[in-house]
Scaffold this motif. Sequence first.
Motif, PDB file in Angstrom:
ATOM      1  N   LEU A 524       4.727   0.289  -1.208  1.00  0.00           N
ATOM      2  CA  LEU A 524       4.294   1.478  -0.940  1.00  0.00           C
ATOM      3  C   LEU A 524       4.538   2.259  -2.257  1.00  0.00           C
ATOM      4  CD1 LEU A 524       5.614   1.971   2.575  1.00  0.00           C
ATOM      5  CD2 LEU A 524       3.188   1.463   1.824  1.00  0.00           C
ATOM      6  N   MET A 525       3.587   3.083  -2.732  1.00  0.00           N
ATOM      7  CA  MET A 525       3.480   3.740  -3.839  1.00  0.00           C
ATOM      8  C   MET A 525       3.062   5.363  -3.613  1.00  0.00           C
ATOM      9  SD  MET A 525       1.834   3.246  -7.625  1.00  0.00           S
ATOM     10  CE  MET A 525       0.111   3.483  -6.999  1.00  0.00           C
ATOM     11  N   ALA A 526       3.660   6.153  -3.863  1.00  0.00           N
ATOM     12  CA  ALA A 526       3.209   7.680  -3.790  1.00  0.00           C
ATOM     13  C   ALA A 526       2.533   8.191  -4.945  1.00  0.00           C
ATOM     14  CB  ALA A 526       4.180   8.844  -3.122  1.00  0.00           C
ATOM     15  N   THR A 527       1.755   9.041  -5.064  1.00  0.00           N
ATOM     16  CA  THR A 527       1.049   9.718  -6.403  1.00  0.00           C
ATOM     17  C   THR A 527       1.235  11.097  -6.298  1.00  0.00           C
ATOM     18  OG1 THR A 527      -1.162   9.998  -5.572  1.00  0.00           O
ATOM     19  CG2 THR A 527      -0.551   7.587  -6.280  1.00  0.00           C
ATOM     20  N   TYR A 528       1.200  11.753  -7.484  1.00  0.00           N
ATOM     21  CA  TYR A 528       1.461  13.076  -7.535  1.00  0.00           C
ATOM     22  C   TYR A 528       0.253  13.884  -6.884  1.00  0.00           C
ATOM     23  CZ  TYR A 528       1.957  17.528 -10.273  1.00  0.00           C
ATOM     24  OH  TYR A 528       2.265  18.661 -10.743  1.00  0.00           O
ATOM     25  N   MET A 529      -0.922  13.108  -6.622  1.00  0.00           N
ATOM     26  CA  MET A 529      -2.201  13.764  -6.131  1.00  0.00           C
ATOM     27  C   MET A 529      -2.206  13.781  -4.661  1.00  0.00           C
ATOM     28  SD  MET A 529      -2.683  13.272  -9.239  1.00  0.00           S
ATOM     29  CE  MET A 529      -3.888  14.522  -9.294  1.00  0.00           C
ATOM     30  N   GLY A 530      -1.159  13.267  -4.031  1.00  0.00           N
ATOM     31  CA  GLY A 530      -0.936  13.059  -2.685  1.00  0.00           C
ATOM     32  C   GLY A 530      -1.373  11.905  -1.782  1.00  0.00           C
ATOM     33  N   LEU A 554      -1.387  14.311   1.226  1.00  0.00           N
ATOM     34  CA  LEU A 554       0.023  14.881   1.338  1.00  0.00           C
ATOM     35  C   LEU A 554       0.224  15.711   0.226  1.00  0.00           C
ATOM     36  CD1 LEU A 554       1.577  11.080   1.617  1.00  0.00           C
ATOM     37  CD2 LEU A 554       1.318  12.903   3.418  1.00  0.00           C
ATOM     38  N   TYR A 555       1.435  16.518   0.566  1.00  0.00           N
ATOM     39  CA  TYR A 555       1.639  17.662  -0.438  1.00  0.00           C
ATOM     40  C   TYR A 555       2.802  17.257  -1.429  1.00  0.00           C
ATOM     41  CZ  TYR A 555       2.401  23.048  -0.824  1.00  0.00           C
ATOM     42  OH  TYR A 555       2.404  24.226  -1.518  1.00  0.00           O
ATOM     43  N   GLU A 556       2.237  16.833  -2.511  1.00  0.00           N
ATOM     44  CA  GLU A 556       2.734  16.200  -3.838  1.00  0.00           C
ATOM     45  C   GLU A 556       4.342  15.426  -3.085  1.00  0.00           C
ATOM     46  OE1 GLU A 556       3.943  19.980  -5.909  1.00  0.00           O
ATOM     47  OE2 GLU A 556       1.907  20.279  -6.117  1.00  0.00           O
ATOM     48  N   PRO A 557       3.865  14.275  -2.762  1.00  0.00           N
ATOM     49  CA  PRO A 557       5.143  13.293  -2.335  1.00  0.00           C
ATOM     50  C   PRO A 557       6.033  13.075  -3.640  1.00  0.00           C
ATOM     51  CG  PRO A 557       2.987  12.105  -2.303  1.00  0.00           C
ATOM     52  CD  PRO A 557       2.788  13.688  -2.641  1.00  0.00           C
ATOM     53  N   MET A 558       7.319  12.937  -3.489  1.00  0.00           N
ATOM     54  CA  MET A 558       8.205  12.719  -4.487  1.00  0.00           C
ATOM     55  C   MET A 558       9.154  11.827  -4.407  1.00  0.00           C
ATOM     56  SD  MET A 558       7.366  14.288  -7.449  1.00  0.00           S
ATOM     57  CE  MET A 558       5.891  15.276  -7.998  1.00  0.00           C
ATOM     58  N   GLY A 559       9.018  11.202  -3.095  1.00  0.00           N
ATOM     59  CA  GLY A 559      10.189  10.196  -2.279  1.00  0.00           C
ATOM     60  C   GLY A 559       9.566   9.514  -1.315  1.00  0.00           C
ATOM     61  N   ILE A 560       9.962   8.310  -1.262  1.00  0.00           N
ATOM     62  CA  ILE A 560       9.603   7.414  -0.010  1.00  0.00           C
ATOM     63  C   ILE A 560      10.879   6.910   0.422  1.00  0.00           C
ATOM     64  CG2 ILE A 560       8.250   5.539   0.904  1.00  0.00           C
ATOM     65  CD1 ILE A 560       6.304   5.877  -1.626  1.00  0.00           C
ATOM     66  N   LYS A 561      11.081   6.567   1.837  1.00  0.00           N
ATOM     67  CA  LYS A 561      11.922   5.986   2.538  1.00  0.00           C
ATOM     68  C   LYS A 561      11.453   4.976   3.650  1.00  0.00           C
ATOM     69  CE  LYS A 561      16.133   4.222   2.929  1.00  0.00           C
ATOM     70  NZ  LYS A 561      16.996   3.480   1.859  1.00  0.00           N
ATOM     71  N   VAL A 562      11.413   3.745   3.616  1.00  0.00           N
ATOM     72  CA  VAL A 562      11.282   2.856   4.576  1.00  0.00           C
ATOM     73  C   VAL A 562      12.310   2.592   5.443  1.00  0.00           C
ATOM     74  CG1 VAL A 562       9.785   0.818   5.265  1.00  0.00           C
ATOM     75  CG2 VAL A 562       9.112   2.068   3.434  1.00  0.00           C
ATOM     76  N   ILE A 563      12.090   2.735   6.737  1.00  0.00           N
ATOM     77  CA  ILE A 563      13.269   2.375   7.786  1.00  0.00           C
ATOM     78  C   ILE A 563      12.711   1.645   8.858  1.00  0.00           C
ATOM     79  CG2 ILE A 563      15.493   3.547   9.085  1.00  0.00           C
ATOM     80  CD1 ILE A 563      15.210   5.905   7.264  1.00  0.00           C
ATOM     81  N   ASN A 564      13.175   0.417   8.967  1.00  0.00           N
ATOM     82  CA  ASN A 564      12.803  -0.537  10.110  1.00  0.00           C
ATOM     83  C   ASN A 564      11.206  -0.420  10.169  1.00  0.00           C
ATOM     84  OD1 ASN A 564      15.279  -1.062  10.887  1.00  0.00           O
ATOM     85  ND2 ASN A 564      15.316   0.991  12.182  1.00  0.00           N
ATOM     86  N   ASP A 565      10.699  -0.400   8.762  1.00  0.00           N
ATOM     87  CA  ASP A 565       9.250  -0.473   8.783  1.00  0.00           C
ATOM     88  C   ASP A 565       8.556   0.971   9.081  1.00  0.00           C
ATOM     89  OD1 ASP A 565       9.249  -2.719   7.308  1.00  0.00           O
ATOM     90  OD2 ASP A 565       8.364  -3.926   8.765  1.00  0.00           O
ATOM     91  N   GLU A 566       9.249   1.989   9.157  1.00  0.00           N
ATOM     92  CA  GLU A 566       8.633   3.475   9.619  1.00  0.00           C
ATOM     93  C   GLU A 566       8.792   4.040   8.107  1.00  0.00           C
ATOM     94  OE1 GLU A 566       9.179   4.750  13.935  1.00  0.00           O
ATOM     95  OE2 GLU A 566      10.782   5.115  12.620  1.00  0.00           O
ATOM     96  N   ILE A 567       7.665   4.599   7.742  1.00  0.00           N
ATOM     97  CA  ILE A 567       7.345   5.165   6.469  1.00  0.00           C
ATOM     98  C   ILE A 567       7.514   6.682   6.416  1.00  0.00           C
ATOM     99  CG2 ILE A 567       5.612   5.489   4.695  1.00  0.00           C
ATOM    100  CD1 ILE A 567       4.335   2.928   5.823  1.00  0.00           C
TER     101      ILE A 567
END
Length: 956
Positions: A524-530, A554-567
Motif C-alpha cells: 500500500l502506498m499513499a501519495t501527497y495528492m490524496g 484523502l486529506y494529504e496522507p502522510m502515514g499508513i498502518k495496517v493492523i490485521n489487514d485493516e488499513i
Amino acid sequence: MLHRSLSQVWKACSLVFLMQVSAYAQDIDHAQVVQSLNLKTLQKGKLIYLKACSACHGMDGTSSLPQARSFSKDPLRFGNQPYEMWKTITNGAGMMASQNWLNPEERYYVIQYIREAFLKDKNPGQYFKITNAYLATLPKPQKTTQQQLSLVKKQALSGSLQYGQEWFMNQNSNYGHAIHSPLQGLGTSVLTIKLDNQVNLSYNLHRMGTLAAWQGKLNVSETKFKLYRGEGEPFVEGVELPGLDSWQWLYNNQLDSLKKATGIRAPLPSQFLKYNGHYAYGKEVVLSYAISGRSVLEHPQALYLQQKPVLVQTLVIGPGSREELLCIGQLRDSAATYQEGIASLQGKFLTPEAGIEDKLLLSMSKLADGSEHCIASGIVAASPGISWRVDDRHRFLVTIPASKDTIKLQVYRFSGKEKADIAQFGAFFKAQASKKPQAGLDFMLHGVNRVVKKTTVHGQLNVSRPHFDPMYYRDQDKTSPSKLVAIPADYPYAVDNIALPFDNPEMAWIRPTAIDFMSDGRLLMATYMGDLWMATGIDQELKNIGWQRFATGLYEPMGIKVINDEIFVTCRNGIVRLHDLNKNGEADFYELFYPDQDVSAFFHAFNFGLVTDSKGYFYYVKPGEYTDNKDPGNLIRVSPDGKTGESLATGFRVNNGITITPDDRIFVSDNQGNWIPANKINLVEKDKFYGYVPNLAQKEWSPNGVKFGPEEVSKGVIRPDLVKVPTSFSPPALWIPQEFDNSPGGGIWSDKSWGPLGDQFIHSSYGTGWLYQFFAHDCDGIPQGAMVALPFQFDAGIQRAIVNPVDKQLYTTGLTGWDDGVATQYGVLSRVRYKGGTGHLMTDAFVAKDGIVLKFNFKLDDTEVKNLSNYQLHQWNYHWTSTYGSAHYSLKNPEQKGEDTVLVQSANLGADQQSIFLHIPEITTVNTLRIRLNTKAADGQKVSNTVYLTINKVPR
C-alpha cells in the motif's frame, strides 16, 4: 455559463498547454526572458524570495547562516551572471537544493529581485552589467514546441523531477468525486463533492453544513495538485448558487455558541456531532454522521431543470428522543425586501399552516434597482411530523421530530431569478415527488459495479548507486564520481526499484508519502495528492507489478498502518480507516476513525507518520511552524478504539518522522529552522518540551490562529511579553548537521533476519535521499546516540521505511518537490534487499569514559587501528535562537563560529579485535562530534566511514 463540446474543450486545453509548455520548459530563450523583465516580474520575484529564500539568505539579503550567501555583501560562489545564477537555482549548489518547483521564467524573476534589491547598491562588485554582447551568448531553444511537448510528456510520465510539474500543472487529473482539503477563506476541514452537471457542494466537516454551492470547479491551480510547492488553497471557481450554500444543522440553536467555544479548526464535541465518514459508490457519495446521537445518512445529488441545477439531498435519520433543526437555505442580502413563506407549487403564498406535502418553501428578494432573486425548496417525506418555516433571518428551517422510527426524506432546492422560475421548479418537483425518498440510497444495498483500472509495470533489480561523501556537501560538483562514497564489492545489500504507476489511467500525479503491507505481501502506498495505491507482484523478480488505486480524495496522507489487514491512514483531518465493503479492490467507506482536534489551513500543516505501540495505541506528530496549531508542535497518542486522543509532548517544528522501537521507546525527528538549530532525533518523554517556541507569526499562519498587530510582531517574532520563551528544552538523542541530513524523515526497526543490519534502527532522509544506521544510547537516563549512513543514493527524498512481512526486506518511499538537491525523480519506491554475507560494517558507536568506542562486524588490522592519521575528529555546538538554524560554534570559544579539532591520544584494538577505542582524555559533552576514519580490516579490506555523535553525558 458557456457550454462547449468535448472536442472544443480538448482543442482549447491543448492550445493552452502548448503555450504554457513553450513558456515553462527548460528549453527557453534565455535572452528573451532576461530582456522581458520589468516591474511586474520584479514584484513576482520579491514574493518568491520572501516565501522561499529569505529564511536562509535573510529578509534584507543578510544571512545569519554561515553556509548561506549574504547577497548584500558576499561574493556569489557559483557565479554572478544571470545565467550562472539561473543554473545555480536550477541545479542546486552546496547546501541549496534544486529549485525545480519554480518554472524557468520564475527563476529569472527571483534573480532579478536579488540583483536589484541587494547586489546593485549594497554589493555592487557582484552586480553584473547585462549587455547585448552578453545576451547573445545565452542559450537559445533547441527544440520546436511540439518536440518539447513530447519530451515533457515522456519524461514526466517516467517520473522525471525536471518535467513532472510542467506536465501535471496542465493535466485534468482525476482524484475522485469527494476531495478533502481546506477551502480558501471558508474552512480547514472541507469535503468537496463533485455532483453531476459540474455542480459542487463543499461540506464543513467540523460543523456538518455546507460552505459553498456552485456550478463550475474547485480551482486547485496553486496547490499540490499542480505544483511541487503548491502553497495555495483550493477555491471556488464558477457560478455560485445563491442561498443554497446554507445547509446546516443547528444543534438545538447552540451552533453560534459552539463555534465560539471550539474555533474553526476543531470539530464540535462528539455529543453534538460525530462525523463517521463517507461512502463512495462510483460517482455517488453518501455522508455518515450523528447529530446529538441520531444517526444520519445524507446523499447529495444535482439534477437539471432547463440548464439550471436543482440540488437534492436524501436523508435517512435514525431514531432520537429530541427534535433537531436543519437550515436548508438562506438569502442574505440585508438591503433587499423579502416575500417569503409556504407557497403552492405555482409560487402563490399560503398560510403557515399549509404544511409540506405538495408545497414549497419560498423566499423572494428584491433590491432597490429592481433586481430579484429567489430560492425555493420542496420536501418529499416518508415520515410524519416534519415541519418547516422561514425565520426572521430568512432561513429555511426544517424541524425533524423526535421519533422511535427511522425518518426518510428528500429535500429539493432551487435558486432562480424570476417568479417564472418558481413555477418551473414547482412542476419539476411534483414530477419528482412520486419517487420514494429511500430510492436515492438503493445503491447502498448492492454497491456499484465498477471495472477497477490496473496499471502493470516492471521493476529493476540491482540499481544501487552511491551518494556523495558528506565532506563535499558544499561543492557544486559533489556528485562527481571522485566525490562519491564507495559501495564495496562485498556490501551485503542491494537496491531494487519498485516501478511506480507514473503513467496511469487517472492521470494522477504519483508523489509517494507513506507505505505499508498487507499480511499477504500486497503493498500500500499513499501519495501527497490524496491517493492510496495497492500493488501486487512484489516478488523476487519484480517483473509483473500490478497497481490499482484503492482510495482517493484523502486529506494529504502522510502515514499508513495496517493492523490485521485493516488499513489506517494519517491525514490532516485525523486518522482514516478504509473499508472495502464489496471486496472489489476499491475503498467504499472512508471512516474517520479519529478526528484531529486542530486542523490548520496553511499548506505545511501536515500530520506526519502513523505507528503503534505494543498496547495498540496509535501515534502521529503535528508540526509547530507554518501552522495555526495551538500547541508548538506535538506528539499525539490515540486510543486503540480511536475514541480518545491526547498530546504527549510539545516543541517540535517540522517533525516529519516518528519511530517506535520494539520496547516502545518513541523517537521523533525534527528539521532545522527557527528555534531548531540543527536537524535532530528526539527520544520523547511525556510532557517534555523539545525546543520550538511558538512566538513566530506570518500573514498566513500564527500560533493558535491569533492575529497579531504590527506593533506586536517584529521581523516575524512576537513580543516576549505576549509569548514567553522557555529557558531550556529537552536535548535530543542526536543532532544531525546539514552536511549529513538536511531534512530527516522517519525510521523503522529492521527485522532480525535482515542480515548484519537486522534488528536495528534504520532512519531515512527526505532531504538527501539516504538511509542511516542510528545507534541510540543513554547515560544515566540521558539520551544520546550516533549515526552512520548506508552508501546508497535514492532517486528522491525518503520519507518512510517499512518491513515487508512476507520477504522481511526493507522498503522505502518518498517524494521530491523542493528539498533534495540530488534527486532525479519526483517519486520513488525502493527495496533494500539483503543479498547475503556480512560485508565490513560498523555496528555501533558510543561515548565511554575517556573516549569513544567504535564497533564493527569484522576483525581489524591492529597496525592500521593504531595509526592516528586514520582519524579526523571535529566537534561543535549550536546556538538556540529564533533565527533559522545555527552556525557551528567552538566549544573552546563559545561565541566564535567554527569547529574544534579533537585530539586522539591513542587508538587501540579491542580484545574482540572488532572494536576500536579512541582515547580522548578531554572528551566532553558536545552537540556534534564528527569522526572520519580510514582504516583496514584484518583481511586487507579498506574501510572508510563518517560517524556523527551527540554526547549529552560522559560516563564516569
